[in-house]
Design an enzyme around this catalytic site. Sequence first.
Site, short mmCIF file in Angstrom:
data_model
loop_
_atom_site.label_atom_id
_atom_site.label_comp_id
_atom_site.label_asym_id
_atom_site.label_seq_id
_atom_site.Cartn_x
_atom_site.Cartn_y
_atom_site.Cartn_z
N LYS A 283 -4.36 -2.71 16.74
CA LYS A 283 -4.74 -1.43 16.11
C LYS A 283 -5.41 -0.53 17.15
O LYS A 283 -5.18 0.68 17.17
CB LYS A 283 -5.71 -1.67 14.95
N LYS B 237 19.83 -3.61 1.69
CA LYS B 237 20.94 -4.55 1.47
C LYS B 237 21.34 -4.45 0.01
O LYS B 237 20.48 -4.28 -0.87
CB LYS B 237 20.49 -5.97 1.80
N PRO C 107 17.74 0.36 6.17
CA PRO C 107 18.90 0.37 5.27
C PRO C 107 18.79 -0.76 4.26
O PRO C 107 18.44 -1.89 4.61
CB PRO C 107 20.09 0.17 6.23
N ASP D 35 19.46 -6.34 -2.69
CA ASP D 35 18.01 -6.17 -2.81
C ASP D 35 17.70 -5.24 -4.00
O ASP D 35 17.38 -4.06 -3.84
CB ASP D 35 17.45 -5.60 -1.49
N LEU E 17 0.83 -1.21 0.00
CA LEU E 17 0.00 0.00 0.00
C LEU E 17 0.86 1.26 0.00
O LEU E 17 0.51 2.27 -0.63
CB LEU E 17 -0.92 -0.01 1.23
N1 LIG Z 1 -7.79 -4.19 3.90
C1 LIG Z 1 -7.05 -4.85 3.04
O1 LIG Z 1 -7.57 -5.51 2.16
C2 LIG Z 1 -5.54 -4.75 3.12
C3 LIG Z 1 -4.73 -5.41 2.20
C4 LIG Z 1 -3.34 -5.24 2.31
C5 LIG Z 1 -2.80 -4.46 3.33
N2 LIG Z 1 -3.65 -3.85 4.21
C6 LIG Z 1 -3.12 -3.01 5.30
O2 LIG Z 1 -2.28 -2.01 4.76
C7 LIG Z 1 -1.21 -1.73 5.68
C8 LIG Z 1 0.10 -1.91 4.95
O3 LIG Z 1 0.24 -3.28 4.60
P1 LIG Z 1 1.17 -3.73 3.38
O4 LIG Z 1 0.75 -5.11 3.01
O5 LIG Z 1 1.20 -2.67 2.37
O6 LIG Z 1 2.60 -3.80 4.13
P2 LIG Z 1 3.90 -4.56 3.63
O7 LIG Z 1 4.00 -4.45 2.16
O8 LIG Z 1 3.91 -5.95 4.20
O9 LIG Z 1 5.07 -3.82 4.42
C9 LIG Z 1 5.25 -2.44 4.40
C10 LIG Z 1 6.68 -2.11 4.78
O10 LIG Z 1 7.02 -2.53 6.11
C11 LIG Z 1 8.45 -2.45 6.22
N3 LIG Z 1 8.94 -3.54 7.06
C12 LIG Z 1 8.85 -4.87 6.82
N4 LIG Z 1 9.46 -5.56 7.81
C13 LIG Z 1 9.92 -4.64 8.70
C14 LIG Z 1 10.63 -4.72 9.92
N5 LIG Z 1 11.00 -5.88 10.43
N6 LIG Z 1 10.93 -3.56 10.56
C15 LIG Z 1 10.56 -2.37 10.04
N7 LIG Z 1 9.91 -2.23 8.88
C16 LIG Z 1 9.59 -3.35 8.22
C17 LIG Z 1 9.03 -2.59 4.83
O11 LIG Z 1 9.67 -1.36 4.54
P3 LIG Z 1 11.27 -1.18 4.43
O12 LIG Z 1 11.87 -2.52 4.13
O13 LIG Z 1 11.45 -0.23 3.30
O14 LIG Z 1 11.70 -0.59 5.70
C18 LIG Z 1 7.79 -2.76 3.96
O15 LIG Z 1 7.90 -2.13 2.72
C19 LIG Z 1 -1.40 -2.70 6.86
O16 LIG Z 1 -2.06 -2.02 7.90
C20 LIG Z 1 -2.26 -3.81 6.28
O17 LIG Z 1 -3.07 -4.45 7.24
C21 LIG Z 1 -4.99 -3.97 4.12
#
Ligand SMILES: NC(=O)c1ccc[n+]([C@@H]2O[C@H](COP(=O)([O-])OP(=O)(O)OC[C@H]3O[C@@H](n4cnc5c(N)ncnc54)[C@H](OP(=O)(O)O)[C@@H]3O)[C@@H](O)[C@H]2O)c1
Length: 314
Positions: free
Chosen positions: A130, A36, A34, A39, A13
């Site tokens: 949340k 890698k 940071p 990546d 998102l």
């Molecule tokens: N309602 C729905 O249908 C739906 C569907 C999908 C998502 N969502 C919601 O949208 C929101 C975003 O979800 P998403 O799926 O977009 O997230 P995501 O792609 O899984 O992750 C977002 C970012 O989190 C960072 N991250 C991952 N592991 C980490 C760690 N160990 N420490 C710090 N940062 C870390 C990464 O950024 P970096 O590596 O760049 O730091 C990654 O790009 C969530 O609240 C999710 O529940 C809702």
Amino acid sequence: MSKILVFGGTGYLGQYVVKASILAGHQTYVYVRPTKSGDIRKLQLLEKFQAMGVTIFQGELDEHQKLVKVLRQVDTVIVTLGVPQYMEQLKIIEAMKEAGNIKRFVPSEFGNEVDRGSPLPPFEAIAEKKRKIRRAAENSGIPYTFVSSNSMGAYFVNFFLHPYDEKNNKVTVYGTGEAKFAFSFEKDVAEYTVEVATDPRTKNGLVICRLPKNVISQLDLISRWEKKTRRTMEKIYISEEEVIKLSQSPSEQDAVAYGILHSIFVKGEQTNFELKENDLDVVKLYPEYKYTTVDEVLDIFMVDPPKPFIASFA
Ligand SMILES: NC(=O)c1ccc[n+]([C@@H]2O[C@H](COP(=O)([O-])OP(=O)(O)OC[C@H]3O[C@@H](n4cnc5c(N)ncnc54)[C@H](OP(=O)(O)O)[C@@H]3O)[C@@H](O)[C@H]2O)c1
């Protein structure tokens, strides 16, 4: 124009949010871990961000002083970190309190309205996280906006209809398939989020995306897809009882998935309550915004040959 910092901007998102922020003319920043050297996907994405004028800060979420320094350069914070990082947002809140200048905080939610509904235990555990972040935001003194965007459209089209697997003609229906859910296309969620993050009317409010043309049932979604593809799909029904049983799976991932499916598609928890007087209806806030309809999202998948649905920067 605002200075918007996105945490999780490289994610599913988050990429839409970064793009929406740039397109709306805001100075846009991302805080990423940071990178890698191997990546390549992330390095290329960051290059694209930079080409669009995004400022990149690299750091970990537990680098408090670095966070404070970065936060002092912006005024608005949108978090799109994934579920495993929800509680990490407490670190961002602590840093925002010390920075003392943040005008709006939008935490990572983008799903069901968590202060209503009573999901099964695996999904309830996520809702509770949340809620904890909501309460921490309310107690922080930092102006906030919560966004309940309900079901991401492309995400669930992929999940239910597996459009890239034309040989698979089966579709699983949870419960009777008649419960209504609220479908919102990712790009619209991102654009609404950027709007609400900078809108004085949404300060300390809850914004709900329940787009009238996009309130549909699972069976409606299947039937629209069948019409477009001129195919008939074989429906495999999983009863509510079975979904509940599957939500008790020893695999946490499966348990959470069935808990989510039960709440949204069996119980209809995105649509089974009336909006309260204080709830902010995104359509009433931005009546001129032309949101993407379910049929328009399905059209995106009607390419020949089908291509995987990809985030907007890829
Ligand atoms: N309602 C729905 O249908 C739906 C569907 C999908 C998502 N969502 C919601 O949208 C929101 C975003 O979800 P998403 O799926 O977009 O997230 P995501 O792609 O899984 O992750 C977002 C970012 O989190 C960072 N991250 C991952 N592991 C980490 C760690 N160990 N420490 C710090 N940062 C870390 C990464 O950024 P970096 O590596 O760049 O730091 C990654 O790009 C969530 O609240 C999710 O529940 C809702």
